[in-house]
Design an enzyme around this catalytic site. Structure first.
Site, short mmCIF file in Angstrom:
data_model
loop_
_atom_site.label_atom_id
_atom_site.label_comp_id
_atom_site.label_asym_id
_atom_site.label_seq_id
_atom_site.Cartn_x
_atom_site.Cartn_y
_atom_site.Cartn_z
N ILE A 59 0.84 -1.20 0.00
CA ILE A 59 0.00 0.00 0.00
C ILE A 59 0.87 1.24 0.00
CG2 ILE A 59 -1.59 1.37 1.42
CD1 ILE A 59 -2.91 -1.25 2.26
N ASP A 75 0.31 3.88 -5.87
CA ASP A 75 -0.34 5.19 -5.91
C ASP A 75 -1.83 5.07 -5.64
OD1 ASP A 75 1.58 5.46 -8.87
OD2 ASP A 75 2.13 6.23 -6.91
N SER A 114 -7.39 6.80 -5.22
CA SER A 114 -6.45 6.86 -6.33
C SER A 114 -5.69 8.16 -6.18
CB SER A 114 -7.17 6.83 -7.68
OG SER A 114 -6.30 7.24 -8.70
N ARG A 115 -4.39 8.08 -5.94
CA ARG A 115 -3.66 9.31 -5.66
C ARG A 115 -3.43 10.16 -6.89
NH1 ARG A 115 0.60 7.20 -0.98
NH2 ARG A 115 -0.67 5.41 -0.42
N VAL A 116 -3.76 9.61 -8.06
CA VAL A 116 -3.67 10.43 -9.27
C VAL A 116 -4.98 11.17 -9.48
CG1 VAL A 116 -3.55 10.29 -11.78
CG2 VAL A 116 -1.92 9.04 -10.39
#
Lengths: 505, 75
Positions: free
Chosen positions: A333, A337, A362-364
């Site tokens: 984890i 991303d 979702s870090r994008v």
């Protein structure tokens, strides 16, 4: 005729046969057990070098000590005895990749295991390679469409991102992975599916599904099944990313799926313990984080100077009892991303895909969404969060004010729209029109039990009667004001057609 | 002082052994040279210096040809 051809080749071969003196490092086996060979000699052998064990079998150097070398056999090597001679090959572990590897099933050494001919000679890609540096990368901005509404709307994945699929057994992790592959048919993305420690029957099923849906024309499968040696299972993901890098160097977009990294960590633990390396938490070796970080860092999006290609990685991790705070899950984890978190409770309650939208991230984010999707899905996550809070409240009381009831009804319908068959990916424009209808209240008059039918018939209707809406969204990548008007009219017309599904007024 | 083993299928003559020893000592300095007769190598000579092996035996050449032919036939 075949016999003539081969005798002709034999004479040629005999003439061409190498007559040079071979110069190799040799060693003698001092012990061999459980796939681990200890050998003396081999004074100048390098780390990760392939060792010829005789009879065409190979081993991998993993432990270098002053007086002995620890080699892990890549195959059963049943012919070895103490005292047998082993030779170094001078080759660092690498795999032969060419354009013809697409559509094939290979093992981590590059041998074809689908019964077809050997992979033609192409480029030798190193299994262990340093990940692209900071300056050669570009930020993720192009979406990777999975075809799954819940993901593309609220946990969008971009090309070059690493997104973890995590959940207990039987929650649909592999189904999401395969569904994503099926959706890449017209997306110009090459797919690689790495099976680690899986049952051979499962892999045969996967291959059959991909073949039936025509996905093998852009997919390669790398497989190390449960009965393969732990060394092969350990190497499988690296072989997969080496193949992906071959296409990345050509500037192409690649999707790689590691199914699953939990078994990968277990195989590595097995090898490390047999090599007598010190063990740590949960008996994993100290470098189990590095095992996965160096693998996942190789998935990147490169900038124009380096070809502009990308590798998107979807690793899969299986948790035990929903425990995401166990050792290997927390490691992965922190590397990826974002994660798609699947829950057994949701699965059993009929919510499929069983994605917990609240815990998934979702870090994008929206940088990887087309404008049309952003327009409709913007508030969906918030709406669903409020709905979940109200749901708990509603279980206790049936006397709710109208506003709360309305919010609950809206939430149920938006939630129902997120349900999807695992093998029915939707194009992004189709997702947009469905979500638009849900978040703008056009589903509110529909009875709950007909929501599935509504969605199915609605999409047919739009494709039939109003396909210019879909073409417009696909072309413009956003919903123009004109299209919104057309869409509203289409939905209202459709609702009027199906009054039998509506609630009593 | 490296340990060198020269393996041949038939015993080397004194002249042959001297020629080889000079070549080896030129490359590796003063060495402890042992000779072994092993008919299994079918012919030629194998020189092993520590863990480094120079294999010029007939057996390994036959093996190499066997390997090349079988891979060619498999295709």
């Amino acid at each position: 005729m075949k016999k003539n051809a081969s005798t002709f080749n034999i004479s040629e071969l005999l003439e061409k046969a190498s007559t040079a003196v071979s110069e190799t490092e040799i060693g003698h086996i001092t012990s061999f057990g459980d796939g681990v060979i200890q050998a003396d000699g081999l004074d100048n052998v390098r780390m990760g070098e392939l060792i010829d064990l005789g009879e065409g079998e190979l081993g991998l150097t993993l432990n270098l000590n002053p007086d002995k070398v620890g080699i892990v056999a890549l195959t059963r090597a049943a012919h070895l005895k103490p005292g047998s001679v082993v030779r170094s090959t001078g080759r660092i572990l690498s795999i032969n990749v060419s354009d013809d590897i697409i559509g094939r099933v290979v093992d981590p050494t590059g041998q074809a295991i689908d019964g077809g001919p050997a992979i033609p000679q192409g480029k030798m890609m190193l299994l262990e390679r340093i990940a692209p540096g900071v300056m050669s990368r570009q930020s993720v901005s192009v979406p990777l469409q999975t075809g799954i509404k819940a993901i593309d709307a609220m946990i969008p994945i971009g090309r070059g991102q690493r997104e973890l699929i995590i959940g207990d057994r039987g929650t649909g992790k592999s189904a999401i992975a395969i569904g994503t592959i099926l959706n890449q048919a017209d997306q110009n993305v090459i797919c690689i599916y790495v099976g680690i420690g899986q049952k051979q029957s499962t892999l045969a099923q996967t291959k059959q599904i991909l073949e039936e849906r025509g996905a093998m024309s852009y997919t390669t499968i790398v497989n190390a099944s449960a009965s393969d040696p732990a060394s092969m299972q350990f190497l499988a993901p690296y072989a997969g990313i080496a193949i992906a890098e071959y296409f990345l160097d050509q500037g192409k977009d690649v999707l790689i799926i590691y199914d699953d990294l939990t078994k990968h960590a277990q195989a590595y633990r097995e090898i490390s313990l047999l090599l007598r390396r010190p063990s740590g938490r949960e008996a994993y070796p100290g470098d189990v984080f590095y095992l996965h970080s160096r693998l996942l860092e190789r998935a990147a999006r490169l900038n124009k100077n380096y070809g502009g290609g990308s590798i998107t990685a979807l690793p899969v991790i299986e948790t035990q009892g929903n425990d995401v705070s166990a050792f290997v899950p927390t490691n992965v984890i922190s590397i990826t991303d974002g994660q798609i978190y699947l829950e057994t409770d949701l699965f059993n309650a009929g919510m499929k895909p069983a994605i917990n939208v609240g815990l998934s991230v979702s870090r994008v984010g929206s940088a990887a969404q087309i404008k049309a999707m952003k327009q409709v899905a913007g508030t969906m996550k918030l709406d669903l969060a409020q709905f979940r809070e109200l749901q708990a409240f509603a279980q206790f009381s049936s006397d709710l004010d109208d506003r709360t009831k309305a919010q609950l009804d809206r939430g149920t319908r938006v939630n129902a729209v997120l349900k999807q068959g695992w093998d029915t990916p939707l194009k992004v424009e189709e997702q947009v029109v469905v979500i638009y209808a849900a978040v703008n209240g056009y589903l509110d008059p529909v009875q709950e039990k007909f929501l599935g039918d509504w969605e199915r018939e609605y999409l047919e209707y739009i494709k039939d009667q109003a396909s210019e809406i879909l073409t417009s969204i696909r072309a413009e990548q956003k919903i123009t004001d004109d299209t919104i008007e057309k869409l509203k009219q289409a939905i209202e017309a459709f609702n009027r057609r199906h009054s039998e599904w509506m609630l009593e007024a | 002082m490296s340990k060198v083993t020269i393996t041949t299928a038939v015993k080397l003559s004194t002249a042959q052994l001297k020629k080889l020893s000079t070549a080896i000592e030129e490359k590796y300095g003063k060495s402890d040279i042992q000779t072994v007769v092993d008919t299994n190598i079918l012919g030629g000579v194998i020189v092993t210096v520590g863990s480094h092996q120079f294999d010029n035996s007939y057996r390994s050449r036959v093996e190499a040809i066997k390997q090349q032919v079988s891979t060619a036939l498999a295709e």
